[in-house]
Design a protein around this motif. Structure first.
Motif, PDB file in Angstrom:
ATOM      1  N   LEU A   6       0.817  -1.208   0.000  1.00  0.00           N
ATOM      2  CA  LEU A   6       0.000   0.000   0.000  1.00  0.00           C
ATOM      3  C   LEU A   6       0.854   1.263   0.000  1.00  0.00           C
ATOM      4  N   LYS A   7       0.341   2.282  -0.658  1.00  0.00           N
ATOM      5  CA  LYS A   7       1.016   3.571  -0.653  1.00  0.00           C
ATOM      6  C   LYS A   7       0.806   4.292   0.674  1.00  0.00           C
ATOM      7  N   ASN A   8      -0.360   4.073   1.277  1.00  0.00           N
ATOM      8  CA  ASN A   8      -0.706   4.717   2.542  1.00  0.00           C
ATOM      9  C   ASN A   8      -1.459   3.712   3.403  1.00  0.00           C
ATOM     10  N   ASN A   9      -0.819   3.211   4.447  1.00  0.00           N
ATOM     11  CA  ASN A   9      -1.425   2.186   5.294  1.00  0.00           C
ATOM     12  C   ASN A   9      -2.604   2.708   6.107  1.00  0.00           C
ATOM     13  N   LYS A  10      -2.790   4.021   6.156  1.00  0.00           N
ATOM     14  CA  LYS A  10      -3.900   4.587   6.921  1.00  0.00           C
ATOM     15  C   LYS A  10      -5.210   4.592   6.117  1.00  0.00           C
ATOM     16  N   THR A  11      -5.088   4.482   4.810  1.00  0.00           N
ATOM     17  CA  THR A  11      -6.277   4.516   3.956  1.00  0.00           C
ATOM     18  C   THR A  11      -7.074   3.225   4.033  1.00  0.00           C
ATOM     19  N   CYS A  12      -6.401   2.078   4.074  1.00  0.00           N
ATOM     20  CA  CYS A  12      -7.068   0.785   4.187  1.00  0.00           C
ATOM     21  C   CYS A  12      -6.094  -0.223   4.783  1.00  0.00           C
ATOM     22  N   LYS A  13      -6.637  -1.347   5.228  1.00  0.00           N
ATOM     23  CA  LYS A  13      -5.848  -2.355   5.923  1.00  0.00           C
ATOM     24  C   LYS A  13      -5.965  -3.704   5.232  1.00  0.00           C
ATOM     25  N   VAL A  14      -4.971  -4.542   5.467  1.00  0.00           N
ATOM     26  CA  VAL A  14      -4.987  -5.915   4.986  1.00  0.00           C
ATOM     27  C   VAL A  14      -5.775  -6.771   5.972  1.00  0.00           C
ATOM     28  N   ASN A  15      -6.492  -7.765   5.436  1.00  0.00           N
ATOM     29  CA  ASN A  15      -7.303  -8.671   6.250  1.00  0.00           C
ATOM     30  C   ASN A  15      -8.300  -7.909   7.113  1.00  0.00           C
ATOM     31  N   ASN A  18     -12.687  -3.144   4.824  1.00  0.00           N
ATOM     32  CA  ASN A  18     -12.555  -1.705   4.651  1.00  0.00           C
ATOM     33  C   ASN A  18     -13.822  -1.112   4.034  1.00  0.00           C
ATOM     34  N   LYS A  19     -14.400  -0.139   4.685  1.00  0.00           N
ATOM     35  CA  LYS A  19     -15.526   0.594   4.111  1.00  0.00           C
ATOM     36  C   LYS A  19     -14.939   1.750   3.320  1.00  0.00           C
ATOM     37  N   VAL A  20     -14.806   1.551   2.009  1.00  0.00           N
ATOM     38  CA  VAL A  20     -14.071   2.499   1.182  1.00  0.00           C
ATOM     39  C   VAL A  20     -14.521   2.341  -0.262  1.00  0.00           C
ATOM     40  N   ASP A  21     -14.459   3.421  -1.012  1.00  0.00           N
ATOM     41  CA  ASP A  21     -14.686   3.355  -2.455  1.00  0.00           C
ATOM     42  C   ASP A  21     -13.621   2.453  -3.066  1.00  0.00           C
ATOM     43  N   GLY A  22     -14.049   1.483  -3.864  1.00  0.00           N
ATOM     44  CA  GLY A  22     -13.115   0.520  -4.432  1.00  0.00           C
ATOM     45  C   GLY A  22     -12.034   1.137  -5.287  1.00  0.00           C
ATOM     46  N   PRO A 196     -12.039  -5.526  -4.773  1.00  0.00           N
ATOM     47  CA  PRO A 196     -12.293  -4.099  -4.545  1.00  0.00           C
ATOM     48  C   PRO A 196     -13.758  -3.718  -4.450  1.00  0.00           C
ATOM     49  N   ALA A 197     -14.667  -4.680  -4.660  1.00  0.00           N
ATOM     50  CA  ALA A 197     -16.102  -4.429  -4.502  1.00  0.00           C
ATOM     51  C   ALA A 197     -16.665  -5.620  -3.722  1.00  0.00           C
ATOM     52  N   SER A 198     -16.327  -5.682  -2.450  1.00  0.00           N
ATOM     53  CA  SER A 198     -16.438  -6.918  -1.672  1.00  0.00           C
ATOM     54  C   SER A 198     -17.854  -7.352  -1.348  1.00  0.00           C
ATOM     55  N   SER A 213      -3.766 -13.745   2.335  1.00  0.00           N
ATOM     56  CA  SER A 213      -3.928 -12.361   2.759  1.00  0.00           C
ATOM     57  C   SER A 213      -4.915 -11.648   1.844  1.00  0.00           C
ATOM     58  N   PHE A 214      -5.891 -11.001   2.455  1.00  0.00           N
ATOM     59  CA  PHE A 214      -6.970 -10.345   1.723  1.00  0.00           C
ATOM     60  C   PHE A 214      -6.805  -8.829   1.774  1.00  0.00           C
ATOM     61  N   ILE A 215      -7.023  -8.182   0.627  1.00  0.00           N
ATOM     62  CA  ILE A 215      -7.117  -6.724   0.595  1.00  0.00           C
ATOM     63  C   ILE A 215      -8.369  -6.385  -0.201  1.00  0.00           C
ATOM     64  N   GLY A 216      -9.268  -5.640   0.420  1.00  0.00           N
ATOM     65  CA  GLY A 216     -10.504  -5.320  -0.263  1.00  0.00           C
ATOM     66  C   GLY A 216     -11.401  -4.435   0.577  1.00  0.00           C
ATOM     67  N   GLY A 217     -12.514  -4.073  -0.002  1.00  0.00           N
ATOM     68  CA  GLY A 217     -13.460  -3.221   0.700  1.00  0.00           C
ATOM     69  C   GLY A 217     -14.698  -2.992  -0.138  1.00  0.00           C
ATOM     70  N   ASP A 218     -15.604  -2.231   0.444  1.00  0.00           N
ATOM     71  CA  ASP A 218     -16.864  -1.957  -0.218  1.00  0.00           C
ATOM     72  C   ASP A 218     -17.346  -0.565   0.203  1.00  0.00           C
ATOM     73  N   ILE A 219     -17.993   0.127  -0.714  1.00  0.00           N
ATOM     74  CA  ILE A 219     -18.421   1.495  -0.432  1.00  0.00           C
ATOM     75  C   ILE A 219     -19.572   1.544   0.578  1.00  0.00           C
ATOM     76  N   GLU A 220     -20.325   0.436   0.679  1.00  0.00           N
ATOM     77  CA  GLU A 220     -21.496   0.419   1.561  1.00  0.00           C
ATOM     78  C   GLU A 220     -21.354  -0.524   2.739  1.00  0.00           C
ATOM     79  N   TYR A 221     -20.563  -1.592   2.572  1.00  0.00           N
ATOM     80  CA  TYR A 221     -20.442  -2.603   3.617  1.00  0.00           C
ATOM     81  C   TYR A 221     -18.991  -2.661   4.097  1.00  0.00           C
ATOM     82  N   GLY A 222     -18.813  -2.715   5.400  1.00  0.00           N
ATOM     83  CA  GLY A 222     -17.476  -2.797   5.953  1.00  0.00           C
ATOM     84  C   GLY A 222     -17.354  -1.995   7.222  1.00  0.00           C
TER      85      GLY A 222
END
Length: 224
Positions: A6-15, A18-22, A196-198, A213-222
């Motif tokens: 990751l470029k910025n570990n504060k934006t999202c996490k591994v495993n 993450n509630k985030v725009d994909g 990226p759209a979990s 190891s999982f990296i992912g997230g969803d804009i509505e769920y997380g």
């Protein structure tokens, strides 16, 4: 574990859910770090084509209420996935009957992703349809160049028609055992798996079962 990913570990996490725009999540991943990716675009596709007239009321309310992706957004997701995939890494793209028949090849212009296979998921449950009733979804398999099977696909007993009934916990719930099998076929334990759209996070659940190891997230769920 996420050092270099990751470029910025504060934006999202591994495993983590993450509630985030994909797209924001994808843009935070460095080039060529992901071995395997899953992408299930949120589109209405066949629902818009059939136009029963009661979507969002008596039919398919949960799916109807999800924020839908425009085609240019789907293309942007795929280009970002292409960027973060390792050479010879795999993308598993979920599509419905409508998109399977009309084609998705235009989504892959200007990428290094090549079509290599397809799996039909028999959900063992009858769905809607004016003529035949939907019972399946389709998983199109792409590989980033260079296309190679030996050493990059390690399970040659996966059938191209997969039967798996699921307990639906999300409008886009997917078969965990199939995804687990595909993850094991295309990754080793130290590799990263991307979604990226979990949605319901079935890919995350599959990763837990096979120690990936999982990296992912969803804009509505997380989780924020």
């Amino acid at each position: 574990m996420s050092v270099g990913l990751l470029k910025n570990n504060k934006t999202c996490k591994v495993n983590y859910k993450n509630k985030v725009d994909g797209l924001l999540l994808l843009r935070n991943i460095n080039d060529e770090k992901i071995k395997t990716a899953f992408f299930d675009p949120q589109y209405r596709g066949v629902l818009d084509k059939l136009k029963y007239g009661n979507e969002g009321k008596s039919r398919g309310k949960a799916r109807h209420d999800l924020k839908q992706m425009e085609e240019n957004t789907i293309i942007e997701f795929i280009r970002e996935i292409d960027r973060v995939l390792l050479p010879s890494g795999h993308l598993f793209l979920w599509v419905d009957k409508f998109h399977l028949c009309t084609g998705v090849s235009g989504w892959f212009n200007d990428t290094k992703l090549q079509l290599v296979d397809m799996i039909t998921w028999d959900k063992e449950k009858i769905g809607m349809g004016y003529r035949t009733r939907r019972k399946s979804e389709y998983l199109i398999v792409f590989q980033k160049a260079p296309v190679k099977a030996k050493g990059y696909w390690n399970d040659h007993a996966i059938p191209d028609v997969w039967n798996e009934k699921i307990d639906k916990t999300h409008p886009h719930s997917k078969p965990i055992e199939l995804q687990k099998r595909l993850i094991e076929a295309t990754t080793e334990e130290e590799d990263y798996v991307l979604d990226p759209a979990s949605g319901g996070y079935s890919v995350f659940d599959a990763c837990k079962l096979c120690n990936r190891s999982f990296i992912g997230g969803d804009i509505e769920y997380g989780e924020d």
